[in-house]
Write an enzyme that holds these catalytic residues in place. Sequence first.
Site, PDB file in Angstrom:
ATOM      1  N   LYS A 247       0.840  -1.195   0.000  1.00  0.00           N
ATOM      2  CA  LYS A 247       0.000   0.000   0.000  1.00  0.00           C
ATOM      3  C   LYS A 247       0.875   1.245   0.000  1.00  0.00           C
ATOM      4  O   LYS A 247       1.986   1.247   0.536  1.00  0.00           O
ATOM      5  CB  LYS A 247      -0.926   0.005   1.221  1.00  0.00           C
ATOM      6  CG  LYS A 247      -1.813  -1.225   1.309  1.00  0.00           C
ATOM      7  CD  LYS A 247      -2.667  -1.239   2.568  1.00  0.00           C
ATOM      8  CE  LYS A 247      -3.854  -0.330   2.427  1.00  0.00           C
ATOM      9  NZ  LYS A 247      -4.788  -0.501   3.569  1.00  0.00           N
TER      10      LYS A 247
ATOM     11  N   HIS B 131     -15.566  -4.313   4.612  1.00  0.00           N
ATOM     12  CA  HIS B 131     -15.040  -2.949   4.769  1.00  0.00           C
ATOM     13  C   HIS B 131     -16.152  -2.124   5.415  1.00  0.00           C
ATOM     14  O   HIS B 131     -17.178  -1.856   4.794  1.00  0.00           O
ATOM     15  CB  HIS B 131     -14.665  -2.388   3.396  1.00  0.00           C
ATOM     16  CG  HIS B 131     -13.985  -1.061   3.434  1.00  0.00           C
ATOM     17  ND1 HIS B 131     -13.110  -0.646   2.464  1.00  0.00           N
ATOM     18  CD2 HIS B 131     -14.034  -0.047   4.324  1.00  0.00           C
ATOM     19  CE1 HIS B 131     -12.664   0.570   2.740  1.00  0.00           C
ATOM     20  NE2 HIS B 131     -13.223   0.952   3.874  1.00  0.00           N
TER      21      HIS B 131
ATOM     22  N   GLU C 268      -7.818   3.205   7.784  1.00  0.00           N
ATOM     23  CA  GLU C 268      -7.347   4.570   7.581  1.00  0.00           C
ATOM     24  C   GLU C 268      -8.399   5.535   8.089  1.00  0.00           C
ATOM     25  O   GLU C 268      -9.535   5.137   8.379  1.00  0.00           O
ATOM     26  CB  GLU C 268      -7.054   4.856   6.101  1.00  0.00           C
ATOM     27  CG  GLU C 268      -8.261   4.774   5.187  1.00  0.00           C
ATOM     28  CD  GLU C 268      -7.909   5.027   3.728  1.00  0.00           C
ATOM     29  OE1 GLU C 268      -6.719   5.194   3.415  1.00  0.00           O
ATOM     30  OE2 GLU C 268      -8.833   5.063   2.898  1.00  0.00           O
TER      31      GLU C 268
ATOM     32  N   ARG D 162     -12.253  14.179   5.766  1.00  0.00           N
ATOM     33  CA  ARG D 162     -13.105  14.949   4.846  1.00  0.00           C
ATOM     34  C   ARG D 162     -14.495  14.349   4.827  1.00  0.00           C
ATOM     35  O   ARG D 162     -14.775  13.342   5.459  1.00  0.00           O
ATOM     36  CB  ARG D 162     -12.522  14.900   3.435  1.00  0.00           C
ATOM     37  CG  ARG D 162     -12.283  13.455   2.970  1.00  0.00           C
ATOM     38  CD  ARG D 162     -11.942  13.354   1.513  1.00  0.00           C
ATOM     39  NE  ARG D 162     -11.434  12.048   1.148  1.00  0.00           N
ATOM     40  CZ  ARG D 162     -12.171  10.970   0.918  1.00  0.00           C
ATOM     41  NH1 ARG D 162     -13.482  11.035   1.056  1.00  0.00           N
ATOM     42  NH2 ARG D 162     -11.615   9.821   0.562  1.00  0.00           N
TER      43      ARG D 162
END
Length: 444
Positions: free
Chosen positions: A159, A209, A289, A293
């Site tokens: 990543k 996820h 992560e 925003r």
Amino acid sequence: MALRKILIANRGEIARRIARTCRQRGLAVVAVHSEADRDLPFVREADEAVEIGPPPVAQSYLNMDAILEAARRTGADAVHPGYGLLSENAAFARKVEEAGLVFIGPRPEVIEAMGDKVNARRTMERAGVPVVPGTLEGVSSVEEAAEQAESVGYPLMLKASAGGGGIGMQICRSREELARFFPSAQGRAKAYFGDGTLFLEKYIEHPRHVEVQVAADGKGNVIHLFERECSIQRRNQKIVEESLSPSIHPETRVRLVEAAVRAARSVGYTGVGTVEFLVDAEERIYFLEMNTRLQVEHPVTEMITGLDLVAMQLDIAEGKDLSLSQEEIRPEGHAIEYRICAEDPKTFLPSPGSVELFQPPEGPGIRVDAGIESGNSVTPFYDPLVAKLIVSGSNREEALARSREALAAFRIEGIRTNLPLHRRIVDDPRFIRGKYDTRFLESL
């Protein structure tokens, strides 16, 4: 400070969506746009519009100086970055503040801390937030990566340290694959984020996820707005999201939201943000992560909570305390978002062209956030997302039934879209049961 005029440093559907809340609050709106976008609705609907450059994003929507000059010329007192583009660029946030303007988002140092994925992992570990096993330092050569891989174990994920959004991620199932894929992963990281540093994470097989929406006012008040299931992805890019997650257990939900609030507190977060997690088959959770925003999928949270997340961002930017306590926030019903993209539904290649007809569905529980109208052109310069269909119901079954009707009624002509793919997804037995993971589309 009370805001008066907001410059929206973005385009398309998110620029329109932010402007809608600004108008409801009596705030003037400034749009900035490239030459290619001058005829789009977000430009026409703004109180003022400033053309900032030619079509390529580097010469327009990523041109910090041109955007700040537009703010100066129009007398804007704040900048809302939307999502993507400059929204998580600490240098831009800093420039906005140095120009005497309000950046509607967290402080530059927080963006910086969470933007560096290796540093974010270290921060979360110190805060007691579980992370995926992997390296806590970046690697810059294949030899270094191979050495670190011995302790991480295969399969693993390469990543980008400076990146996000799934860009440049690569699964490696052996030392040979690591050696083969490392140069290209490093090249993509350098091209997209200006930094070729990579890190290694243990690859979690068949994960879900799941992300948690958080808000913090900078005065010690941090709340969560529950979770969103984001497991239906193509090439690590989300295309369907729903809230609440249809598959996690209540005790897992408690662990997720508590970890997300802890994560936000640990970095002194201010504003609206999202903490993303992987959930494995045993419902162990791992920090992935933090997105500093507004998210593309924020509408599903708005639909189940009745809250306006952009209004919440504006309140926090004006220095107001959060108006709600955690106990006052209760999810009601269920909501699902379908990202409508201008792309071939089989090959996923972009499908630019003239939109001869854009006819979104209407009805109870249906919301469409669109960046285009009939007669507009979709150009090849930007993300192919043209609209988001958000459907809600009193429960998931009603939301699914309304989704089928809405997707069947949605008409877009002149370009190809992924509407046929969404119609297949909503009829798939696994989706109907809510039992799916990030590998769902591979076997659709």
